[in-house]
Design an enzyme around this catalytic site. Structure first.
Site, PDB file in Angstrom:
ATOM      1  CD  GLU A   1      -3.198   1.086   0.374  1.00 49.24           C
ATOM      2  OE1 GLU A   1      -2.821   0.781  -0.962  1.00 49.24           O
ATOM      3  OE2 GLU A   1      -4.124   1.560   0.842  1.00 49.24           O
TER       4      GLU A   1
ATOM      5  CB  THR B   1      -4.029   7.910  -1.690  1.00 50.30           C
ATOM      6  OG1 THR B   1      -4.998   7.268  -2.107  1.00 50.30           O
ATOM      7  CG2 THR B   1      -3.969   8.012  -0.094  1.00 50.30           C
TER       8      THR B   1
HETATM    9  N1  LIG Z   1      -2.300  -3.076  -8.227  1.00 50.79           N
HETATM   10  C1  LIG Z   1      -2.483  -1.805  -8.165  1.00 50.79           C
HETATM   11  N2  LIG Z   1      -4.088  -1.521  -8.150  1.00 50.79           N
HETATM   12  C2  LIG Z   1      -4.305  -0.139  -8.107  1.00 50.79           C
HETATM   13  N3  LIG Z   1      -3.176   0.941  -8.111  1.00 50.79           N
HETATM   14  C3  LIG Z   1      -2.010   0.734  -8.221  1.00 50.79           C
HETATM   15  C4  LIG Z   1      -1.580  -0.716  -8.170  1.00 50.79           C
HETATM   16  N4  LIG Z   1      -0.325  -0.641  -8.212  1.00 50.79           N
HETATM   17  C5  LIG Z   1       0.223   0.610  -8.190  1.00 50.79           C
HETATM   18  N5  LIG Z   1      -0.964   1.339  -8.330  1.00 50.79           N
HETATM   19  C6  LIG Z   1      -0.887   2.968  -7.996  1.00 50.79           C
HETATM   20  O1  LIG Z   1      -1.527   3.422  -6.931  1.00 50.79           O
HETATM   21  C7  LIG Z   1      -2.222   4.581  -7.070  1.00 50.79           C
HETATM   22  C8  LIG Z   1      -3.732   4.594  -6.940  1.00 50.79           C
HETATM   23  O2  LIG Z   1      -3.887   4.351  -5.457  1.00 50.79           O
HETATM   24  P1  LIG Z   1      -4.361   5.285  -4.532  1.00 50.79           P
HETATM   25  O3  LIG Z   1      -4.346   5.022  -3.175  1.00 50.79           O
HETATM   26  O4  LIG Z   1      -4.201   6.604  -5.046  1.00 50.79           O
HETATM   27  O5  LIG Z   1      -6.264   5.052  -4.884  1.00 50.79           O
HETATM   28  P2  LIG Z   1      -7.006   4.169  -4.334  1.00 50.79           P
HETATM   29  O6  LIG Z   1      -6.224   2.886  -3.864  1.00 50.79           O
HETATM   30  O7  LIG Z   1      -8.258   3.952  -5.218  1.00 50.79           O
HETATM   31  O8  LIG Z   1      -7.598   5.007  -3.069  1.00 50.79           O
HETATM   32  P3  LIG Z   1      -8.011   4.888  -1.486  1.00 50.79           P
HETATM   33  O9  LIG Z   1      -6.629   4.143  -1.066  1.00 50.79           O
HETATM   34  O10 LIG Z   1      -8.255   6.302  -1.422  1.00 50.79           O
HETATM   35  O11 LIG Z   1      -9.267   4.123  -1.580  1.00 50.79           O
HETATM   36  C9  LIG Z   1      -2.252   4.704  -8.798  1.00 50.79           C
HETATM   37  O12 LIG Z   1      -0.967   5.861  -8.873  1.00 50.79           O
HETATM   38  C10 LIG Z   1      -1.887   3.359  -9.252  1.00 50.79           C
HETATM   39  O13 LIG Z   1      -0.736   3.758 -10.383  1.00 50.79           O
HETATM   40  N1  LIG Z   2      -6.476   6.922   5.360  1.00 51.46           N
HETATM   41  C1  LIG Z   2      -5.950   7.099   4.106  1.00 51.46           C
HETATM   42  C2  LIG Z   2      -6.855   6.005   3.386  1.00 51.46           C
HETATM   43  C3  LIG Z   2      -6.743   6.391   1.764  1.00 51.46           C
HETATM   44  O1  LIG Z   2      -7.419   5.423   1.322  1.00 51.46           O
HETATM   45  C4  LIG Z   2      -6.266   8.385   3.818  1.00 51.46           C
HETATM   46  O2  LIG Z   2      -7.455   9.051   3.906  1.00 51.46           O
HETATM   47  O3  LIG Z   2      -5.339   8.995   3.323  1.00 51.46           O
END
Ligand SMILES: Nc1ncnc2c1ncn2[C@@H]1O[C@H](COP(=O)(O)OP(=O)(O)OP(=O)(O)O)[C@@H](O)[C@H]1O
Ligand SMILES: N[C@@H](CCO)C(=O)O
Length: 308
Positions: free
Chosen positions: A128, A181
């Site tokens: 993460e 994020t």
């Molecule tokens: N397997 C993957 N799945 C999703 N995103 C990935 C992965 N590997 C790398 N990334 C990168 O992580 C970023 C997306 O993650 P981010 O935490 O921003 O979004 P999210 O997981 O949808 O949101 P949140 O954590 O707020 O629920 C992008 O830049 C993406 O390229």
């Molecule tokens: N707790 C994190 C979760 C991101 O999915 C934030 O709010 O930045």
């Protein structure tokens, strides 16, 4: 077992008042992953369907999480990973985390389950961190444990599993804009006034109590975020209208899901959750922004094995 297919659900982090500590798991929205043992050591991402994501092991959360667990187990095999994305990256419903937690859950099965859920969460957090720059566990933990979780500490990690009131449903709107994020974290203040902090931790305490007693009125009273929402809501088009529509149609409460742009609400019963969905659909239908809406029961089990 040489191969496993799993369903890794979407998750809602923060749950309004619990920035970086509270989260819950959805039931009917999530990614699928196939993980295969290889005789050659190391991690290869061989297929990504549904999103444009990096294939390099070190740049993909699945790759980094896989290396963390294989390393800790001193495994004598490697893995190939196929990712079938239904949760769009940057959605706020734990897209990156679904890959991280799904990977470590699946590899633990291939290893013969040597690690417990706390340890799996720790490996998932390593992945993460690639997405957000920090090892927060509030999306990984509900995926691994299921239901509602509270991350009491990250060093050393301690996840507390909370009960899930049986009539609780989530309604989520995902406007199709991307908020990273890392960027949504960068706009938050480093210091907060004590008076706001007092109200916020009172809400976290009362929400945890309400989940234990299935006190839906107290859940409603606790779902407030005085600290993060005022900053991040400005990044989400029509946030105030959506929130008003949720409350006017009977939701217990809601707010930004994770770091956004998704907005979540919790309702007592599916009928109300469906009404909330209709109300927010009306708000976004008047705009030119594409969106998805999900109505889901809270998933008390977490990641599921589809085939092994
Ligand atoms: N397997 C993957 N799945 C999703 N995103 C990935 C992965 N590997 C790398 N990334 C990168 O992580 C970023 C997306 O993650 P981010 O935490 O921003 O979004 P999210 O997981 O949808 O949101 P949140 O954590 O707020 O629920 C992008 O830049 C993406 O390229
Ligand atoms: N707790 C994190 C979760 C991101 O999915 C934030 O709010 O930045």
């Amino acid at each position: 077992m040489n191969e496993i297919k799993i369903f890794s659900p979407a998750t809602v982090a923060n749950v309004s008042c619990g920035f970086d500590v509270l989260g819950f798991c959805l039931d009917n929205v999530g990614d699928e992953m196939v993980i295969k043992k290889t005789t050659e050591k190391g991690v290869k991402i061989t297929k990504i369907v549904g999103a444009n994501l990096p294939f390099e092991t070190q740049n993909n959360v699945a790759g980094v999480a896989a290396l963390a667990i294989l390393d800790a187990a001193n495994a004598d095999f490697g893995v190939e990973i196929e990712i079938y994305k239904n949760i769009k990256p940057g959605s706020g419903i734990g897209s990156s985390s679904a890959s991280a937690s799904g990977t470590v859950f699946a590899i633990n099965e291939l290893l013969g389950k040597p690690f417990n859920k706390q340890q799996l969460t720790l490996f998932g957090m390593k992945g993460e961190a690639v997405a957000s720059g920090t090892e927060h566990a509030d999306n990984v933990a509900p995926g691994i444990f299921g239901g509602f979780t509270l991350v009491k500490e990250t060093t050393p990690l301690k996840v507390v599993q909370l009960p899930t009131p049986s009539e609780l449903y989530a309604t989520i709107i995902h406007p199709q804009i991307e908020i990273k994020t890392s960027e949504a974290r960068a706009i938050l203040p480093k210091d907060i006034p004590l008076s706001k902090a007092v109200k916020q931790w009172a809400n976290v305490g009362s929400l945890v109590s309400a989940l234990h007693t299935s006190d839906y009125d107290l859940i409603a009273d606790s779902l407030n975020d005085l600290i993060v929402e005022p900053y991040r809501s400005q990044l989400i088009p029509h946030f105030d209208e959506v929130k008003a529509a949720m409350m006017n149609s009977g939701a217990l409460g809601g707010g930004i899901s994770g770091s956004g742009p998704s907005i979540f609400s919790l309702s007592k019963g599916k009928e109300t959750a469906d009404k909330v969905a209709d109300a927010i659909r009306e708000v976004y239908s008047k705009t030119d922004i594409e969106f998805d809406i999900h109505v889901s029961k809270i998933n008390a089990q977490g990641i599921k094995i589809v085939k092994n």
